[in-house]
Design a protein around this motif. Sequence first.
Motif, mmCIF file in Angstrom:
data_model
loop_
_atom_site.group_PDB
_atom_site.id
_atom_site.type_symbol
_atom_site.label_atom_id
_atom_site.label_comp_id
_atom_site.label_asym_id
_atom_site.label_seq_id
_atom_site.Cartn_x
_atom_site.Cartn_y
_atom_site.Cartn_z
ATOM 1 N N GLY A 146 -24.646 73.025 -22.204
ATOM 2 C CA GLY A 146 -24.861 73.931 -23.820
ATOM 3 C C GLY A 146 -24.612 75.174 -23.558
ATOM 4 N N PHE A 147 -24.734 75.441 -21.939
ATOM 5 C CA PHE A 147 -24.624 77.424 -21.536
ATOM 6 C C PHE A 147 -23.294 77.504 -20.655
ATOM 7 C CE2 PHE A 147 -25.275 79.731 -17.800
ATOM 8 C CZ PHE A 147 -26.218 80.938 -18.373
ATOM 9 N N VAL A 148 -23.247 76.495 -20.163
ATOM 10 C CA VAL A 148 -22.282 76.579 -19.241
ATOM 11 C C VAL A 148 -20.856 76.355 -20.893
ATOM 12 C CG1 VAL A 148 -20.108 75.087 -17.508
ATOM 13 C CG2 VAL A 148 -22.872 75.132 -17.095
ATOM 14 N N LEU A 197 -38.576 71.930 -25.764
ATOM 15 C CA LEU A 197 -38.474 71.752 -24.469
ATOM 16 C C LEU A 197 -37.007 71.281 -24.675
ATOM 17 C CD1 LEU A 197 -39.746 71.762 -20.643
ATOM 18 C CD2 LEU A 197 -38.309 73.953 -22.402
ATOM 19 N N ILE A 198 -36.855 69.791 -26.103
ATOM 20 C CA ILE A 198 -35.788 69.510 -26.119
ATOM 21 C C ILE A 198 -35.278 69.896 -27.426
ATOM 22 C CG2 ILE A 198 -34.612 66.889 -27.213
ATOM 23 C CD1 ILE A 198 -36.807 65.624 -25.907
ATOM 24 N N LEU A 199 -36.331 70.781 -28.583
ATOM 25 C CA LEU A 199 -35.328 71.333 -29.229
ATOM 26 C C LEU A 199 -34.529 72.560 -29.199
ATOM 27 C CD1 LEU A 199 -38.527 71.401 -32.091
ATOM 28 C CD2 LEU A 199 -36.229 70.232 -31.865
ATOM 29 N N ILE A 200 -35.481 73.181 -27.966
ATOM 30 C CA ILE A 200 -34.542 74.798 -27.697
ATOM 31 C C ILE A 200 -32.902 74.098 -26.879
ATOM 32 C CG2 ILE A 200 -34.996 75.941 -25.595
ATOM 33 C CD1 ILE A 200 -38.194 76.403 -26.039
ATOM 34 N N SER A 201 -32.938 72.822 -25.990
ATOM 35 C CA SER A 201 -31.738 72.774 -25.481
ATOM 36 C C SER A 201 -30.894 72.431 -26.705
ATOM 37 C CB SER A 201 -32.504 71.307 -24.044
ATOM 38 O OG SER A 201 -33.044 71.985 -22.941
ATOM 39 N N ALA A 248 -34.161 67.698 -21.494
ATOM 40 C CA ALA A 248 -34.172 69.114 -21.973
ATOM 41 C C ALA A 248 -33.301 69.720 -20.713
ATOM 42 C CB ALA A 248 -35.323 69.348 -21.892
ATOM 43 N N ILE A 249 -32.984 69.529 -19.293
ATOM 44 C CA ILE A 249 -32.532 69.882 -18.597
ATOM 45 C C ILE A 249 -30.630 69.497 -18.839
ATOM 46 C CG2 ILE A 249 -31.656 70.121 -16.357
ATOM 47 C CD1 ILE A 249 -34.172 71.300 -17.494
ATOM 48 N N ALA A 250 -29.977 68.321 -19.506
ATOM 49 C CA ALA A 250 -28.573 68.283 -19.265
ATOM 50 C C ALA A 250 -28.246 68.593 -20.494
ATOM 51 C CB ALA A 250 -28.853 66.270 -19.979
#
Length: 434
Positions: A32-34, A287-291, A25-27
Motif C-alpha cells: 500500500g505504501f509503495v 495492525l491488519i486493519l491499519i494496513s 499486516a507487513i505485506a
Amino acid sequence: MSPELIGLLGILVLFVLLILRIPVAIALAVVGFVGVWVLNSWNAALSTLSTEAFTVASKSELVVVPLFILMGNVAGETGMSRRLYDAAYAVIGQLRGGLASATIIGCGGFAALSGSSVASALTMGKVSLAEMDRFNYAPSLSTGAVAAGGTLGILIPPSTGFVIYAILAQESIGRLFLAGVLPGLLLLGLFVLTITILCSIWPALGPAGPHTTWREKARKMVGAGPIVLVILLTIGGIYGGIFSPVEAAAVGAGLVILGGIIERKLSLAALWRACRDSVVTTATVMLILISASLINPFLALSQVPALVGTFLGGLDVAPVVVLGLILLSYLILGCFLEGFAMLVLTMPIYFPVITALGIDPILFGVLVVLVLEMGLISPPVGVNVFIVKSVAPKVPLGTIFRGVMPFWLAMLVCTALIIAFPQIALILPTTMIQ
C-alpha cells in the motif's frame, strides 16, 4: 505504465509476499505504501500512513475486539468453556458420535464468548480430543470435528470477522451480529447432522460414550449455567436493544471476570495470561486493519476496483450469478490466503459491485464470513487444521484434512441455503432493528 497495470502488479506482489509467509499486516502496509508513492508521491504516501493509521486506531467501535477476546480468554482460564462441553457431553455423549457432537456444541458455545475461530479450536481441542481418544473415536472424526467446530467462532456472534467486515464496509456491527445468529445455528445443526450420518454409515468412527444418570446430566447443566447466563445477557442485551455491541462486550468481560473471582478460579496469574493473550490478538487485528487502510488508497488510485466492477457489472447474467462468482473466488483464495487478508484485500474491489447489483450488504457479509470459515479448513493453508495438529501432534496432517472434508461440504450446503433463502440471515436484523 498505466495505473491499472501498476495496481495489478501490486496485487501480484502482495500474493507473492503472503505465499512467502510475510505477516499479513507487513505485506499489506508495504504494498500500500509503495503503491501510493509510485502512483502519487512520497509525501502522499507518508500522509496516508499517518492519517489512516490514526483514523483506524481512533474508531470507538473497535473496542469490542479486545473486550470480547478478553471475555473468551478469561472463560478459558477459569474452566467455563470446559463446563459447557461437559454439559453437552453428559446430555448426548452416550449416543454414537455423541462426543463429537458435544464438541461441536461446545465450540458453538465458546464461539459465543470468544468470537475467535483459532481460540475455539485450540480450547475445545485441548478439552475434547483426549476424551474422544479415550473412547476410541477415529482420529479423522475427532480432529475434523474440532477443526470444523472452531470455525463457528467467526460466524456465531460476537464475531471478530463481522467487526472487521463492518469497519471495512461501514455497516452496523449490531445488525451483522444479529444476522449471524440463525446461520450460525444452522451450520452448527448441519455439523451435528454430518456426524450423525457418518456414524450411521460407519459406526466404528464414533462409538457410543458412557451413559450418565439424569442427576449427573442436571449437575453438569447447572455447572454450565454461568457461561450460558453470560451469553444470554450479552448477546440478548444486543438483540433486545439494551446494550450497544461495545457495552455488551464490556458487560460480558466484566461478568466473566466477576464470576471467576466469585468461584475463586481466576488467579492473578490467570488474569495476566488472559490479558496478555488479548493484547497480542488485538494488536494483530489492529495492525491488519491499519494496513488495510493503506492498501485501499493504492487500489483506488490504480482504478482496479472500478475495472473489476465494470467487468462484473457488464456481465449479462443475474446478480446471483455474479454473487456466486465472487464467493467462488473467495473459496479459491481461501486455499492459499489467511481469511482476514482476503477480507481486507477484496472488500474495496467487490463491495462496490455488490451494492451496485442491489445485493444486501448484510447478507453479503454473512456469506463472506461463512466462506472465510471454509478457508480455515481448506488445504493447504487451513489455519484451524494446523491449530488442531498442534494439539494432536501424533495425528497425520492428511488425516485431519480428510476428517474436515464432510464438514466442508456441510458448509457449502449452508452457503447454498442462505443464498436460496436470504431471510435466514436477514430476518433478525430487519425485524429487531428498524
